[in-house]
Design a protein around this motif. Structure first.
Motif, PDB file in Angstrom:
ATOM      1  N   SER A 129       0.908  -1.289  -0.003  1.00 24.30           N
ATOM      2  CA  SER A 129       0.004  -0.328   0.021  1.00 24.30           C
ATOM      3  C   SER A 129       0.913   1.451  -0.079  1.00 24.30           C
ATOM      4  N   GLY A 130       1.481   1.640   0.937  1.00 19.39           N
ATOM      5  CA  GLY A 130       2.691   2.533   1.309  1.00 19.39           C
ATOM      6  C   GLY A 130       2.965   3.091  -0.219  1.00 19.39           C
ATOM      7  N   ILE A 131       4.153   2.591  -1.093  1.00 15.79           N
ATOM      8  CA  ILE A 131       4.566   2.674  -1.877  1.00 15.79           C
ATOM      9  C   ILE A 131       4.121   2.765  -2.703  1.00 15.79           C
ATOM     10  N   LYS A 132       2.724   2.669  -3.097  1.00 12.51           N
ATOM     11  CA  LYS A 132       2.045   2.894  -4.473  1.00 12.51           C
ATOM     12  C   LYS A 132       1.906   4.671  -4.021  1.00 12.51           C
ATOM     13  N   ARG A 133       1.181   4.805  -3.061  1.00  9.26           N
ATOM     14  CA  ARG A 133       0.313   6.494  -3.056  1.00  9.26           C
ATOM     15  C   ARG A 133       2.154   6.833  -2.803  1.00  9.26           C
ATOM     16  N   ILE A 134       3.101   6.771  -2.311  1.00 11.26           N
ATOM     17  CA  ILE A 134       4.346   7.442  -2.845  1.00 11.26           C
ATOM     18  C   ILE A 134       4.428   7.392  -3.493  1.00 11.26           C
ATOM     19  N   LEU A 135       4.676   6.524  -4.868  1.00  8.68           N
ATOM     20  CA  LEU A 135       4.607   6.598  -6.367  1.00  8.68           C
ATOM     21  C   LEU A 135       4.042   7.809  -7.040  1.00  8.68           C
ATOM     22  N   ARG A 136       2.954   7.893  -6.853  1.00  5.71           N
ATOM     23  CA  ARG A 136       1.976   8.506  -6.828  1.00  5.71           C
ATOM     24  C   ARG A 136       2.174   9.849  -6.759  1.00  5.71           C
TER      25      ARG A 136
ATOM     26  N   PRO B 164      11.461  13.914  -7.976  1.00  5.95           N
ATOM     27  CA  PRO B 164      12.736  12.849  -7.878  1.00  5.95           C
ATOM     28  C   PRO B 164      12.672  12.613  -6.203  1.00  5.95           C
ATOM     29  N   ALA B 165      12.850  10.938  -5.661  1.00 14.88           N
ATOM     30  CA  ALA B 165      13.628  10.806  -4.731  1.00 14.88           C
ATOM     31  C   ALA B 165      14.337   9.936  -5.205  1.00 14.88           C
ATOM     32  N   SER B 166      14.784   9.425  -4.365  1.00 13.04           N
ATOM     33  CA  SER B 166      15.776   8.158  -3.320  1.00 13.04           C
ATOM     34  C   SER B 166      15.552   7.020  -2.467  1.00 13.04           C
ATOM     35  N   PHE B 167      15.423   5.508  -2.962  1.00  6.74           N
ATOM     36  CA  PHE B 167      14.797   5.287  -2.483  1.00  6.74           C
ATOM     37  C   PHE B 167      16.033   3.931  -2.075  1.00  6.74           C
ATOM     38  N   PHE B 168      16.468   3.314  -0.454  1.00  9.26           N
ATOM     39  CA  PHE B 168      17.535   3.320  -0.067  1.00  9.26           C
ATOM     40  C   PHE B 168      16.732   1.257   0.155  1.00  9.26           C
ATOM     41  N   GLN B 169      17.044   0.245  -0.156  1.00  9.32           N
ATOM     42  CA  GLN B 169      16.189  -0.509  -0.315  1.00  9.32           C
ATOM     43  C   GLN B 169      17.259  -1.835  -0.424  1.00  9.32           C
ATOM     44  N   PRO B 170      16.777  -2.834   1.266  1.00 10.52           N
ATOM     45  CA  PRO B 170      18.445  -4.308   1.297  1.00 10.52           C
ATOM     46  C   PRO B 170      17.619  -4.845   0.325  1.00 10.52           C
ATOM     47  N   ALA B 171      18.700  -4.930   0.496  1.00 13.56           N
ATOM     48  CA  ALA B 171      19.058  -6.786  -0.978  1.00 13.56           C
ATOM     49  C   ALA B 171      17.353  -7.272  -1.278  1.00 13.56           C
TER      50      ALA B 171
ATOM     51  N   VAL C 188      10.447   1.729  -9.636  1.00 11.42           N
ATOM     52  CA  VAL C 188      10.539   2.891  -9.003  1.00 11.42           C
ATOM     53  C   VAL C 188      12.000   3.473 -10.050  1.00 11.42           C
ATOM     54  N   VAL C 189      12.972   3.053 -10.453  1.00  9.23           N
ATOM     55  CA  VAL C 189      13.736   3.316 -11.250  1.00  9.23           C
ATOM     56  C   VAL C 189      12.944   3.430 -12.665  1.00  9.23           C
TER      57      VAL C 189
ATOM     58  N   LYS D 165      21.264  -5.666 -10.618  1.00  9.76           N
ATOM     59  CA  LYS D 165      21.073  -7.313 -11.175  1.00  9.76           C
ATOM     60  C   LYS D 165      19.281  -7.089 -11.542  1.00  9.76           C
ATOM     61  N   ILE D 166      18.974  -6.152 -11.305  1.00 13.90           N
ATOM     62  CA  ILE D 166      17.388  -6.156 -10.605  1.00 13.90           C
ATOM     63  C   ILE D 166      16.925  -4.965 -11.246  1.00 13.90           C
ATOM     64  N   SER D 167      17.562  -3.912 -11.025  1.00 18.29           N
ATOM     65  CA  SER D 167      17.557  -2.517 -11.683  1.00 18.29           C
ATOM     66  C   SER D 167      18.208  -2.099 -12.927  1.00 18.29           C
ATOM     67  N   GLY D 168      19.447  -2.574 -12.836  1.00 16.52           N
ATOM     68  CA  GLY D 168      19.625  -2.533 -14.469  1.00 16.52           C
ATOM     69  C   GLY D 168      20.954  -1.638 -13.928  1.00 16.52           C
ATOM     70  N   LYS D 169      21.369  -0.417 -13.099  1.00 11.00           N
ATOM     71  CA  LYS D 169      21.590   0.364 -13.028  1.00 11.00           C
ATOM     72  C   LYS D 169      23.010   0.233 -11.049  1.00 11.00           C
ATOM     73  N   ARG D 170      24.088   0.605 -11.597  1.00 10.95           N
ATOM     74  CA  ARG D 170      24.975   0.401 -10.424  1.00 10.95           C
ATOM     75  C   ARG D 170      24.928   1.347  -9.068  1.00 10.95           C
ATOM     76  N   ALA D 171      24.499   1.381  -7.944  1.00  7.21           N
ATOM     77  CA  ALA D 171      24.373   2.276  -6.719  1.00  7.21           C
ATOM     78  C   ALA D 171      25.509   2.650  -6.777  1.00  7.21           C
ATOM     79  N   VAL D 172      25.249   3.949  -6.935  1.00  5.91           N
ATOM     80  CA  VAL D 172      26.264   5.276  -6.033  1.00  5.91           C
ATOM     81  C   VAL D 172      26.522   5.419  -4.589  1.00  5.91           C
ATOM     82  N   GLY D 173      25.548   5.238  -4.099  1.00  3.43           N
ATOM     83  CA  GLY D 173      25.520   5.671  -2.833  1.00  3.43           C
ATOM     84  C   GLY D 173      25.216   4.649  -1.887  1.00  3.43           C
ATOM     85  N   MET D 174      25.274   4.458   0.088  1.00 10.22           N
ATOM     86  CA  MET D 174      24.568   4.015   0.408  1.00 10.22           C
ATOM     87  C   MET D 174      24.189   4.502   1.497  1.00 10.22           C
TER      88      MET D 174
END
Lengths: 302, 302, 302, 302
Positions: B75-82, B90-97, B110-111, B148-157
Motif C-alpha cells: 500500500s505505502g509505496i503506491k501512494r508515495i509513487l503516485r 525525484p527521490a531516492s529509495f534505499f532498499q535492503p537486497a 521506482v527506477v 541485477k534487478i534495476s540494471g544500474k549500479r548504485a552509487v550511494g549507501m
C-alpha cells in the motif's frame, strides 16, 4: 525451517526467508467495486472486551490492574452500548472466553442489541508462546463458550494482542471461520495466503494506528504512559476515516471498553460515529457482514 | 585500541579517545556557494523501503510485524509513487537486497519513474554486530542484487538503522561509492575523514529529527508507541525545511513506505513537497545528483 | 550506613533514613531581597557542551551516536554563539574536559565572547559509579584542563547527568568552588547542607523540566524518542520563566548544543531570550555572577 | 490458589481464575441519589506527599532524585496550600509515615488548614513485595505516626503506587478504616467485596488518567519522560471533570507536591479548582467527608 534457528538472518538461504515470508501473506484484494447498496466506504467499529483478562494472562498478581480491566465491564461497556444505541450503529465485540464467562449478562446484552460477538482467545494468551495443539484447543473451546452464552456460533476471530502465530491461519481454517482481523498488510480487505496458496479466509486489516490502547495504555512496569492527548488521538482516527472515505475503502477501528470507555475519551468514539454517519455513502456494519459481502463479491471459496 | 576494552572510558589515555573520535569524523564542508542552476537550497527526499526485512532481521517470528512491513510494499509505496509523480519530484529509495528480491516489480517501477535506487544492507542487519568480512560481503552482494534487478549500479549507501560500524567507511571506499547518508555531524554535506585523513566520500547527513519512524513506530516489546501527533511531526519537518532554505543549506528527509505511507500520514509528505516547490530557488534532487554536484564543486578526489 | 545495604528500606531504623536524607540537603534560601541593580528576576542560561562525550562515556561504540554529538561542536555551538551575540546576553557553558580537549578553539571562542566556562566532569562519567578517590581526581584534572585552555579557573560545577554522588559535595568543597548546579530542591538558590551543616556552597537549582534533552533525546536502545513537539517545549520553558518573573525568583535553563542547536529547535532559545529581555527588570547573567551575588547578599562563608 | 503458580494462566481451572478475580472486586455502587445539600457532583482533590520517600524506597542512592522529592516539601506544598487557601477549598493529603516524620511542621499546617491527613504506607514501599505480617505492621505503625503528629486518627488509606496486595483489604478492615482510594473499577464510589462478600469499606476510585505523575514524571533509568504538554494534561483533567458533572458523579484527582507544584504546572490545579467552583452544584470535599456521606446514604455496615 531448521535453518531459521541455527543461522543468523543475514546468513539464511533465499529459501529460508522466502518460506517465512510466504507462511502467511496477503493475496488478492477483496475491496469490492462498490460497497453494499452502492455505498462509497465501509466502517467497521470493534471493541475488544478484554476486561480482567488483560491482567489474568500475566498471572493475576495486581489487583490495581485487575480493577483497571474491571472498569471495562462495570463502566466502559455501558457507555459504549448506550452510545451505539443512541446512534443506531452496529459494532463487533471480540471477547476472550474467560471474560465472557465472568460477564455473561454483558455478552447477552451485546448480542441482544444486534452486535456481533467474535472470538478473541481464551484468556488473552499470547499465541506465539503456545504450540499448535494448545492454540487449537483454546480457540475451539473459546468458540464453544461464546456460542453457549450467546446462542450463536462466531464466524470471525481476532488474535489477542494481534499475536498471529505460525499455526493461527491453519486453526482458523480448521474452525471454518469466515474472516480474521489481526493483520496489517493493507487498509482494505484481502484474502490470506498460506504458504503461497489462497485460503478463502478474509482479512479485515487492523493497525495499531487505529487502536485506542497504544496511545492511552498505562503500564507502570513497561514504561507505557498515556502520553498522547485525546485531541491528537481523535485527529488520527479522523484522518484515517477521511482518506478511507475518499479512497472508497474500508475503515476498521479497534477500541477497548476499559480504554475508550473513560469519561475523557468516550467523546472520541461519538465524534467518529457522527463523522461516519455524516460522510455521504458510508456503510457502517459488523465485521461479519463486511467480510461476508467481500467474500461474496469476490466469489471466494473456502 | 586494546585499551578501549580493558579500561573504563574515564581511565582511557588521551590517545585512546582521540583514536576513537578520529576513526570516522566530519571533514571539510561540501556546502557549495550556490546550488545547481543558482538554486538557494537543496532538498533530498528519501524512502527506506525495508518492508518485511524490519522483522526478518529479528528472526521473522511475528506475522503481525511482518504484515506491518508488508504494508509498505502493498500500500505505502503506491501512494508515495503516485504522489511523487503528481508533483513531478525525484527521490531516492534505499532498499535492503532481500526486500528488493521480494519485490522486484516495485524496484523496477521506482527506477522507471526516474528515482534513485541505493544500497541499504542485505536484510536490514545491524552492522556493528558483524565483523569486517561479513559486512563487506553482504554489502557487495546487496549492490549486485540491486544492479541485477534495476540494471544500474548504485552509487550511494545508507546503513540500516544508521548503524555505522568501524568497518563501514572502509567498505564504502572499497565499493567505490560516491556518498554515504547515515551520519549526523552537520545539516549540510561534508567530506568524511577516516583516521583523520580525507576520503573523498560525500556525507549527506541524516538526523532522527527528520525521520518519520521515530515518531510513529509501534513496537509492543520495546515500549515504543506513536505518541507524537501527525500535526507535530509535520511542524518539525516544516521548521527544518524553512531554516534549511533560509540558510541556503541541504534538507535530507528520511521516510519509510510502511510508516509515512499510511492514510493519516501521507499528507505530511504532500505538504512538505508543496512547501519545497513553493519556496523560491529550491532544487529537489536525488541523493546521487546532490552528492555528485557537491563533489564536483569541491573538486573532491576519491 | 551499613544498615542501608543489609535491610530493605521499610526495615531501616529512623537513624538510617535520617542520615541518608541529611547527607546532602537544602539549607537556607539564598534568594536575595532584590536582584542586582534592583532587578526583579534573574535568568541563567546554560549549555552543557558534551559533544562526543555523550557516547564516549558508554565506550564509544557507535559512530552514529558519536556524529550526533559532533553536531554540537560543528553546527550547534555556532548557531548558539551567534544568537547570544546578536542579543548580547551572557551564558554559562559546562564542558567535560575531554570535550574541551577535542575542541579547544570552541572553548576559547566561548570565553572570548564573555561567557562563563565551568566544570562538567572528565568524560561525562556517572559519579555514582566511581569511588571518592576517582571522582576527586577526575574533577581536579578537569578543572586543570579547562584552566589551561581558557586561562581562567572555573568557580562552579555541574555534575554529568546531574548524578550527584555521596562524595560530590565534599569534593566541591575541597576544590573551593563557589557553586554547584545539579540539584533540584527549589526553584531559587539555596545553601547546601552536608550532614546537616551549612557548607557555604551555593546551589543554583536545575530541573529536568527546564532541560531540552529530556524532551528531544533519541536513543534507539533506551526507547527514548523526541515525542514532545517543539511548540510544547517552548510552552513549558515560557511558563517557568513567567512564574519565575512573577515570583521575583531565579530561572535556570539547561540546554545542549547538539540538542537545542538544531534548525527546528534553535527558535525556542531565541524566543526565550527575547521574552527574558522584554520582561521588565530581568537580570540575565552567568551562573558565576548570580551565585556570587547571592553569596554576597547572604554573607555566606566558605 | 496453588494452581495459580504451577500452571500457565491458560491452563488454570475455572475455580482458579474465579478465585483470583473475586479476591478483591467491586460490589454495589455507592453513588448517592443526590450529593450533600443537593449538590449535583462531588470533587475530591488529593495530594500524595511522598517527598523524599519516592527515592528512599529504592534505597536512597541518588541525591538528585532525593532533591526532586525534597522540592515537594520545600516549594510545592507551599504553593498548593496557598492556592487551596485562596480558593477556600478542602483537600486530602496522603503521606507516608517517613515523609511525615521528616516534615512534621508541614503535617501540622496541612491539618491546621482544615485538610484531611490519610495513610499512604510507611516509606512508599510496594505492598505486593511484602507478606501479610509486614504490610500489616507497617500500616498500623504509619497510622500511629500520623496520629501522633496530627492529633487525629486517619480514617482512610491510599496504597503507595496503588499497589494493592492480596492482603491489603484484610488489613484495611482490621484497621477499621472507612475507605480506600487505590482501585479503579468505576468512576463513582462503590463498596469493596472480599472473596465475593460485602466489606462495608468504601472505595473512592482513582485512575492513572487523573494523576499528574504519569504525564510528568522523569526517571532517567526507566525511560520515563514528561512528554505530555501541560495544556494536554489540563485538557484531560478538564474533560474528566465535565463528564463527572454531567453524570452527577464523583471526581477524584490525584496530584503530588513535587509534580504539580512546579511553576509551569500549578496553573493546572488552579484552573481545575476554578472550574469546579464555577460548575453549578459542585460539592468540593475531603475523601473522608465524601466516603462518610456515601456510607451513610447507603446504610453501609462495617
Amino acid at each position: 525451517m531448521a535453518e531459521q534457528d541455527d543461522l543468523k538472518p543475514w546468513q539464511w538461504s533465499e529459501a529460508t526467508w522466502r518460506a517465512i515470508v510466504n507462511k502467511v501473506r496477503g493475496g488478492k484484494t477483496l475491496l469490492p467495486e462498490r460497497w453494499k447498496d452502492g455505498a462509497r466506504c465501509a466502517v467497521a467499529l470493534s471493541f475488544d472486551s478484554d476486561h480482567e483478562t488483560g491482567e489474568l494472562r500475566h498471572g493475576g498478581k495486581s489487583f490495581g490492574k485487575m480493577s483497571q480491566g474491571e472498569y471495562g465491564a462495570r463502566s466502559g461497556i455501558k457507555r459504549i452500548l448506550r452510545l451505539l444505541d443512541r446512534h443506531a450503529v452496529p459494532a463487533s465485540f471480540f471477547q476472550p472466553a474467560v471474560s465472557a464467562l465472568l460477564h455473561p449478562q454483558e455478552v447477552k446484552s451485546v448480542v441482544a442489541a444486534g452486535h456481533e460477538l467474535a472470538i478473541h482467545s481464551w484468556i488473552h494468551e499470547f499465541n506465539s508462546t503456545l504450540g499448535y495443539e494448545a492454540e487449537r484447543d483454546l480457540n475451539f473451546r473459546a468458540a464453544d463458550v461464546l456460542e453457549k452464552i450467546s446462542g450463536k456460533r462466531a464466524v470471525g476471530m481476532r488474535t489477542a494482542s494481534w499475536d498471529f502465530s505460525p499455526h493461527t491461519l491453519r486453526i482458523i481454517r480448521e474452525m471454518g471461520l469466515l474472516y480474521d482481523s489481526s493483520l496489517m498488510a493493507d487498509d482494505d480487505p484481502y484474502e490470506l495466503l498460506e504458504d503461497g496458496k489462497p485460503t478463502g479466509v478474509v482479512e479485515l486489516p487492523v493497525e495499531w494506528i487505529r487502536d485506542d490502547a497504544i496511545y492511552f495504555n498505562m503500564d507502570r512496569m513497561a514504561s507505557l504512559r498515556p502520553y498522547t492527548a485525546p485531541d491528537a488521538v481523535f485527529d488520527i482516527f479522523r484522518r484515517e476515516l477521511e482518506v478511507a472515505h475518499a479512497e472508497g475503502g474500508l475503515y476498521v477501528l479497534t477500541m477497548h471498553p476499559h480504554v475508550i470507555g473513560h469519561r475523557s475519551r468516550i467523546w472520541i468514539l461519538e465524534e467518529i460515529v457522527k463523522m461516519a454517519k455524516a460522510l455521504p455513502g458510508t456503510w457502517i456494519a459488523t465485521h461479519a457482514d463486511i467480510a461476508a459481502y467481500c467474500a461474496a463479491m469476490a466469489g471466494l471459496k473456502r
